[in-house]
Design a protein around this motif. Structure first.
Motif, short mmCIF file in Angstrom:
data_model
loop_
_atom_site.label_atom_id
_atom_site.label_comp_id
_atom_site.label_asym_id
_atom_site.label_seq_id
_atom_site.Cartn_x
_atom_site.Cartn_y
_atom_site.Cartn_z
N HIS A 7 -15.54 -2.54 -5.46
CA HIS A 7 -15.79 -1.17 -5.00
C HIS A 7 -17.05 -1.08 -4.15
O HIS A 7 -18.12 -1.51 -4.53
CB HIS A 7 -15.90 -0.25 -6.20
CG HIS A 7 -16.05 1.21 -5.85
ND1 HIS A 7 -15.13 1.87 -5.07
CD2 HIS A 7 -17.03 2.09 -6.14
CE1 HIS A 7 -15.52 3.11 -4.93
NE2 HIS A 7 -16.66 3.28 -5.58
N ARG A 8 -16.88 -0.54 -2.94
CA ARG A 8 -17.96 -0.33 -1.97
C ARG A 8 -18.63 -1.63 -1.53
O ARG A 8 -19.73 -1.60 -0.96
CB ARG A 8 -19.00 0.64 -2.55
CG ARG A 8 -18.49 2.06 -2.77
CD ARG A 8 -19.58 2.97 -3.25
NE ARG A 8 -19.10 4.34 -3.42
CZ ARG A 8 -19.84 5.35 -3.91
NH1 ARG A 8 -21.11 5.10 -4.22
NH2 ARG A 8 -19.32 6.56 -4.02
N GLN A 9 -18.01 -2.76 -1.78
CA GLN A 9 -18.58 -4.04 -1.37
C GLN A 9 -17.64 -4.82 -0.46
O GLN A 9 -18.03 -5.20 0.64
CB GLN A 9 -18.94 -4.87 -2.61
CG GLN A 9 -19.99 -4.24 -3.50
CD GLN A 9 -20.29 -5.10 -4.70
OE1 GLN A 9 -20.90 -6.16 -4.59
NE2 GLN A 9 -19.85 -4.65 -5.86
N GLY A 10 -16.42 -5.07 -0.94
CA GLY A 10 -15.49 -5.84 -0.12
C GLY A 10 -14.43 -6.49 -0.96
O GLY A 10 -13.94 -5.90 -1.95
N TYR A 11 -14.07 -7.73 -0.61
CA TYR A 11 -13.01 -8.45 -1.30
C TYR A 11 -13.50 -9.81 -1.76
O TYR A 11 -14.43 -10.39 -1.20
CB TYR A 11 -11.80 -8.63 -0.38
CG TYR A 11 -11.18 -7.34 0.09
CD1 TYR A 11 -10.36 -6.59 -0.74
CD2 TYR A 11 -11.43 -6.87 1.38
CE1 TYR A 11 -9.80 -5.40 -0.30
CE2 TYR A 11 -10.87 -5.69 1.84
CZ TYR A 11 -10.04 -4.95 0.99
OH TYR A 11 -9.49 -3.78 1.42
#
Length: 222
Positions: A216-220
């Motif tokens: 969440h709110r960072q990436g994959y």
């Protein structure tokens, strides 16, 4: 197929730690606790890289290295509690490729292993990337999981290529967008989500679920 690594370590706790670290990084791993068992695994398992302790019961890791070099040029990484310069020098003279002292930094160990494998097997490392039993075939543009394959579009392959190259770490969405669309001035951020969703559907079709994690709110991350 995943690279095969043999761990030669007499301490059962450290041996298990190394096995878990390597298996979690997508390698196929077997282990031995002494020189005779290691020589037997060399024949039956045919590893593509050996992690070798010096302080083994019976014959030392240095002696074992010399024996292995009598019939194989497999990359050998010494992982040992010895801090003696003479041991490091002897490891090089006897054919070792790298020398790390305990306690080792897992990230540095994995980086050295990856570098040695790329150097020893350049064709395989360029054509196929591996992570946790999953193979990304760069030449054919296909993903393989336990014998089942799925074809990828160019953008899907680029996304997975980036994730495989940064396996185990979180890849920021902005970095993926820049890599995927070559720093074009404006790309709808939702386009990345659409591509990832399509990739997940394809992975599910070959039995691979939860391979790509959303942070969440960072990436994959894979």
């Amino acid at each position: 197929m995943p690279y095969k690594i043999l761990v030669v370590e007499d301490d059962p706790v450290i041996r298990q730690q190394l096995q878990l670290l390597l298996a979690g990084s997508g390698y196929q791993v077997e282990a031995a606790g002494d020189a005779p068992a290691a020589l037997d695994r060399m024949k039956t398992f045919a590893p593509q890289l050996v992690l070798l302790d010096i302080g083994l019961p019976g014959a030392s890791g240095l002696e074992l290295c010399a024996q292995i070099r009598g019939f194989s040029q497999v990359p050998i990484v010494f992982v040992t509690s010895s801090h003696a310069d003479l041991d490091e020098l002897n490891s090089i003279l006897l054919g070792g490729d790298a020398f790390l002292t305990k306690p080792y930094n897992p990230a540095i160990l994995l980086a050295k292993i990856a570098a040695l494998l790329r150097r020893a097997y350049p064709a395989a490392s360029e054509e196929t990337l591996c992570w946790k039993d999953t193979l990304l075939h760069l030449e054919s543009g296909a993903l393989e999981y336990r014998g089942r394959t799925v074809e990828l579009t160019r953008n899907e392959q680029k996304i997975l290529y980036y994730l495989f190259r940064h396996a185990g770490t979180i890849c920021a969405r902005a970095d993926l967008v820049d890599f995927l669309w070559d720093n074009q001035l404006y790309i709808d951020d939702n386009a990345l989500s659409v591509h990832v969703s399509r990739i997940r559907d394809k992975l599910a079709s070959i039995g691979l679920t939860d391979f790509i994690q959303t942070k969440h709110r960072q990436g994959y991350k894979i």
